[in-house]
Design an enzyme around this catalytic site. Structure first.
Site, PDB file in Angstrom:
ATOM      1  N   ASP A   1     104.654  21.863  51.278  1.00  0.00           N
ATOM      2  CA  ASP A   1     104.841  20.717  50.392  1.00  0.00           C
ATOM      3  C   ASP A   1     106.025  19.909  50.918  1.00  0.00           C
ATOM      4  OD1 ASP A   1     105.440  18.900  48.439  1.00  0.00           O
ATOM      5  OD2 ASP A   1     105.366  20.325  46.766  1.00  0.00           O
TER       6      ASP A   1
ATOM      7  N   TYR B   1     111.483  13.362  31.503  1.00  0.00           N
ATOM      8  CA  TYR B   1     112.266  14.457  30.910  1.00  0.00           C
ATOM      9  C   TYR B   1     113.177  13.926  29.805  1.00  0.00           C
ATOM     10  CZ  TYR B   1     110.583  15.916  35.437  1.00  0.00           C
ATOM     11  OH  TYR B   1     109.774  16.138  36.515  1.00  0.00           O
TER      12      TYR B   1
ATOM     13  N   LYS C   1     105.901  10.577  47.981  1.00  0.00           N
ATOM     14  CA  LYS C   1     107.213   9.923  47.843  1.00  0.00           C
ATOM     15  C   LYS C   1     107.494   8.823  48.879  1.00  0.00           C
ATOM     16  CE  LYS C   1     109.486  12.914  44.661  1.00  0.00           C
ATOM     17  NZ  LYS C   1     109.393  14.342  44.413  1.00  0.00           N
TER      18      LYS C   1
ATOM     19  N   TYR D   1     109.863  23.544  43.606  1.00  0.00           N
ATOM     20  CA  TYR D   1     109.332  22.508  42.725  1.00  0.00           C
ATOM     21  C   TYR D   1     108.123  21.879  43.402  1.00  0.00           C
ATOM     22  CZ  TYR D   1     108.581  18.327  40.048  1.00  0.00           C
ATOM     23  OH  TYR D   1     107.975  17.351  39.303  1.00  0.00           O
TER      24      TYR D   1
END
Ligand SMILES: *Cc1c(COP(=O)(O)O)cnc(C)c1O
Length: 429
Positions: A247, A18, A276, A146
């Site tokens: 998720d 980003y 992760k 997200y």
């Protein structure tokens, strides 16, 4: 290369997450990291509040994980997974099947969280295609979610902070229920579900799956919602014959206080995405767990196979380090560590509640969030944290931490005090 040369090249040539090429934000070169400390090339050490975006749960450079990786590298670093299999993948799959909720019996390995989400979404579409109901191919989700940065993941990220307007006409358009307002700690209000209930009732003929982050909405807003919401979503999915994709890429492996956040609501999804913390932050690996019902239906239909197979699928190095990480976690008193993090975060972040620039302070398990009234100025606040000897990386209005589970109370106190001091300083600006 000196660190100045390194930074100069980085600034000229490298994209960071980003980031802007013409207006790059301050950048800090890291020399090494160990335990909860990140060491910069100038010798400064920062107490890490981010666990490198949820992943480094055991701390950096853990001897057990490093040894697992080295041992595996000496035997087999990679081999294609088409037609071949290996012990690290089989061991990891057996652990994941064992520790995840019951109907989840099948494992698909992929190379990142986003790819796991894509895979789960494809499985849901193939499931109804095989079931002879190909019109059920759209998705329902909740706002403030997200799910990753590739296209299909983006299509179910929050439409506002996921920048859907930029990609209009390219992104598929799906259904968004209002985000849950009833927090984890509030009394349950059944009206919280109205928007979701209405959408699933109206659209179920076109829906293959609901996708959401159970209990903790991560990068879309760092919000903790009520377990009853999730329980009701599971019931509605069953009622309307819609699959549920959980998720848990951020929440998996203990972060919310349960091994998997679904356990707060005592529900099991049809498809579960993990990533992760799976490898303890050593390398990228993800997994999708599916129920046998989903796997068998996909295999009955046309073309009779699940159509996905990444080149680095089930990479043995990643699987070996994941085995070491998950085993280390399960053998540790992680509930106690998370409980201590929760208590330390509550105590340490409490002063922020009184700041006039702070809208909310909330904590769940090993996650601490200070929501500001205005977006923070990164160019100013990032160096301020580094000056205080901590690594905290806010985004937008959210200053948040999810430290490695092994962080001692003393370090946690330094971390939270630094957050309070920096945010207090921002008040007078
Ligand atoms: C980080 C994240 C992803 C994407 O994972 P990557 O490994 O960055 O592709 C997807 N879903 C959730 C909930 C996440 O937190």
């Amino acid at each position: 290369m000196t660190s100045d040369e390194l930074l100069a090249f980085d600034r000229q040539h490298i994209w960071h997450p980003y980031s802007s090429i013409s207006k790059p934000l301050p950048m800090y070169p890291v020399e090494s990291a160990s335990g909860v400390r990140i060491r910069l090339t100038d010798g400064r050490e920062l107490i890490d509040g981010m666990a490198s975006w949820w992943s480094v749960i055991h701390g950096y450079n853990h001897p057990v994980l490093t040894a697992a990786l080295q041992e595996q590298a000496a035997k087999l670093s990679h081999v294609m997974f088409g037609g071949l299999t290996h012990e690290p993948a089989v061991t990891l799959a057996s652990i994941l099947v064992e520790i995840t909720p019951d109907p989840l019996d099948l494992v698909f390995f992929a190379d990142s969280g986003s790819v796991a989400v894509e895979v789960a979404m494809k499985m849901a579409i193939q499931y109804f295609h095989a079931a002879g109901r190909p019109s059920k191919k759209r998705f329902l989700t909740i706002r403030s979610g997200y799910h990753g940065d590739v296209f299909h993941c983006m299509s179910v990220c929050d439409p506002v902070n996921g920048m859907h307007q930029i990609f209009k006409g390219v992104l598929p358009e799906y259904f968004f229920a209002d985000r849950p307002e009833c927090s984890f700690y509030d009394e349950w209000d059944k009206n919280d579900l109205n928007s979701f209930e209405k959408l699933i009732e109206e659209q179920h003929d076109s829906l293959c799956a609901v996708i959401l982050e159970p209990i903790v909405q991560g990068a879309g807003g760092m919000r903790f919602y009520h377990p009853e919401y999730l329980r009701r979503v599971r019931e509605l999915c069953d009622h309307y014959d819609v699959l549920l994709i959980a998720d848990e890429i951020a929440t998996g492996f203990g972060r919310s206080g349960k091994l998997f956040a679904c356990e707060h609501a005592k529900i099991a999804p049809d498809l579960l995405c993990l990533g992760k913390a799976l490898t303890g932050g050593y390398m990228s690996l993800s997994a999708v767990l599916a129920s046998r019902k989903v796997g068998e239906m996909i295999s009955k239909g046309d073309p009779g196979v699940f159509m996905h197979g990444p080149t680095y699928m089930a990479n043995p190095l990643a699987c070996a380090v994941a085995n070491a990480s998950v085993t280390l976690l399960l053998e540790s008193d992680w509930q106690h560590n998370i409980y201590n993090l929760e208590k330390g975060l509550q105590l340490g972040l409490a002063p922020c509640t009184d700041f006039k620039n702070v809208a909310d302070v909330r904590i769940l398990g090993g996650i601490g969030v200070v929501e500001m009234r205005e977006p923070v100025d990164m160019a100013h606040i990032q160096p301020a944290f580094v000056e205080k000897g901590v690594w905290v990386r806010p985004f937008g209005r959210l200053v948040y931490v999810m430290p490695p589970y092994c962080m001692e109370q003393e370090d946690l106190a330094v971390l939270t005090a630094a957050i309070c001091e920096v945010l207090d300083g921002e008040q007078s600006k």
